[in-house]
Write an enzyme that holds these catalytic residues in place. Structure first.
Site, PDB file in Angstrom:
ATOM      1  NE  ARG A   1      27.693  16.693  54.408  1.00 35.57           N
ATOM      2  CZ  ARG A   1      27.693  15.692  53.519  1.00 35.57           C
ATOM      3  NH1 ARG A   1      26.554  15.235  53.027  1.00 35.57           N
ATOM      4  NH2 ARG A   1      28.822  15.170  53.103  1.00 35.57           N
TER       5      ARG A   1
ATOM      6  CB  SER B   1      18.849  13.571  50.461  1.00 38.00           C
ATOM      7  OG  SER B   1      19.823  14.541  50.769  1.00 38.00           O
TER       8      SER B   1
ATOM      9  CE  LYS C   1      25.519  11.467  53.716  1.00 38.84           C
ATOM     10  NZ  LYS C   1      24.352  12.353  53.898  1.00 38.84           N
TER      11      LYS C   1
END
Length: 521
Positions: free
Chosen positions: A40, A109, A138
């Site tokens: 990521r 997700s 995050k």
């Protein structure tokens, strides 16, 4: 090839500790047991992302671990990655599928049931459910689901081939709670856990990865072992005999019962514990919880006055780590929003072995409209079908449920036990419900001792918590009957000390003779 999702690493170079390179950390993680890697990179240009992906691919190939690229289908194609992971605002699945090779892995997700249902329609390979815990990795765009919220999403996967991993704040100290609590009522469990900062930010990524993988593997094996065991065929007679046996264990082992309890009933609860033959400790300081978890027989958390939440959170976490029984008594949970939020926080943080409450309290916990609460009491006629209510709530919370009242109902999600002992004077003294929780915790401690003495399992098991809950209720209700029938009891003021006396004098043969039990399959 089948993919092992058990330890799914999501990278994050911004989390690396000083002096550690990305490649060194990744290789140590792979050596430690990571089974899938997702790269990521949110804030880099394409050329840098491509180089990081290329290096990651080479390393993953070395350890024969699949590489997933977050968001970027072009990067996945460029480095011949095994697949991509897409967010809800990323490229639609059907377009990604048309661009990628036929055997490419696609994950999505998911934060709610609608997301999961769409993922099934899109025929994705796996979903990432989260965030399960609050996380600082995050900024969260979606609400925290909580451990107990994962089960309903997993239930939607029944009958499909879609795999599921939990993501968001998963760490070694909450891993077992995550795994055990994130299961549907039908038994659909997670296929793995996705971890970010616990591994990436560690100075010892090999050690932490190994710990996480071993914990998952041990839990998975233990779950399979428990599932393979034949279920206990409870009858009224063997249940009474089991309770009588637990009474003997209490007397011979004198278990320590740690109680964070209602300040209104602390003295009565301590005396009830002593009368049964156990030892009470009424400790609330958070600093004591880790040490106490190692020596206690069982933990009772009763939040009638909700003044020690920090201690309750830590006590439950450490008791879970030691696999000790936890009895939760959500006193007055339906009275205020604060109590409801506190109960949810506690039950998402640690796994209860038994949840005990009256109709108003358990109804509030189950979000049922069938009964109403008035402060710490319930009002109305109760549940139309209490047997199914306790069975369903036990399946949802993955623990034993004890519904107390004129008639008591106990279930582990499979068996329901109906108990008809007691006396109306029990409802006329302060703390009788709290003392039931104390008695249940004491009997659960004995059930824990019995299970870990007789079978000597490779890792501690909680034992028969259904029997522990039934034993605790019978002890207090049978003692209540005996106390009420004494000639020196003239009302609630003389009843309380007589109740403690009768708990002290209670014998196994009395339980065998007096217990009124009905077992419902």
């Amino acid at each position: 090839m089948p993919i092992d999702y058990s330890l799914y690493l999501v990278t994050g170079r911004d989390l690396l500790p000083e002096g550690t390179t990305y490649i060194k950390s990744l290789e140590e993680s792979l050596r430690g047991g990571v089974t899938v890697v997702q790269v990521r990179e949110k804030n880099v240009d394409t050329l840098e992302f491509l180089e990081i992906a290329r290096q990651s691919k080479a390393l993953c190939d070395k350890y024969q671990v699949p590489l997933i690229i977050n968001d970027r289908v072009d990067i996945a194609l460029a480095v011949n990655a095994d697949g991509v992971h897409l967010g809800q605002t990323d490229m639609p699945v059907h377009i990604a599928r048309s661009l990628l090779p036929p055997n490419a892995i696609i994950g999505v997700s998911c934060n709610n049931l609608e997301h999961v249902q769409q993922a099934i329609r899109d025929r994705v390979d796996y979903i990432g459910i989260g965030p399960v815990w609050p996380t600082s990795t995050k900024k969260l765009a979606n609400p925290v689901i909580g451990v107990r919220g994962v089960g309903s999403l997993l239930a939607a996967l029944d009958g499909t081939t879609v795999k599921a991993v939990a993501i968001g704040g998963v760490k070694s100290d909450n891993l077992l709670r995550t795994l055990h609590g994130s299961m549907s009522p039908s038994g659909h469990k997670l296929d793995g856990i996705a971890v970010v900062s616990e591994i990436v930010a560690s100075h010892e990524p090999y050690a932490i990865s190994r710990t996480l993988r071993e914990t998952y593997t041990a839990w998975d094996a233990c779950t399979a072992e428990q599932k393979a065991k034949p279920s206990i065929a409870y009858t009224a007679e063997n249940t009474k005999a089991g309770v009588a046996n637990l009474m003997g264990i209490i007397q011979t082992t004198n278990p320590l019962i740690h109680q964070i309890t209602n300040v209104v009933a602390t003295n009565q609860s301590a005396n009830a514990t002593l009368a049964l033959g156990a030892s009470p400790i009424m400790a609330t300081a958070p600093e004591e919880m880790e040490d106490l978890s190692r020596v206690l027989g069982a933990l009772l958390i009763n939040f009638g006055t909700v003044t020690d939440k920090a201690g309750m959170i830590l006590a439950g976490k450490y008791a879970n780590c030691e696999r000790k029984p936890i009895v939760f008594d959500p006193v007055g949970v339906g009275a205020t929003q604060f109590r409801r939020e506190t109960a949810a926080q506690l039950l998402n943080t640690w796994q209860a072995s038994v949840i005990k409450g009256n109709a108003g309290e358990l109804g509030a916990l189950a979000e049922s409209q069938e009964v109403k609460a008035k402060g710490v009491d319930s009002v109305g006629s109760g549940f139309a079908d209490p047997a199914n209510f306790v069975k369903n709530l036990a399946r949802r919370e993955r623990c034993v449920i004890a519904l107390t009242g004129k008639t008591d109902w106990v279930s582990d999600g499979t068996t329901v036990v109906k108990l008809d002992n007691g006396h109306e004077l029990l409802g006329n003294i302060t703390g009788s419900g709290c003392m039931v929780g104390t008695c249940i915790a004491t009997f659960c401690a004995a059930a824990f001792t019995q299970a870990n003495t007789e079978s000597k399992p490779s890792m501690p098991v909680r034992g028969d918590m259904l029997l522990g809950a039934v034993g605790g209720i019978l002890a207090l209700t049978i003692a209540g009957e005996a106390a009420a029938n004494r000639s020196d009891v003239r009302g609630s003021g003389t009843f309380l000390p007589a109740l403690i006396d009768e708990l002290y004098n209670l014998r196994p043969e009395t339980v065998l003779e007096k217990a009124r039990i009905q077992v419902i399959s």
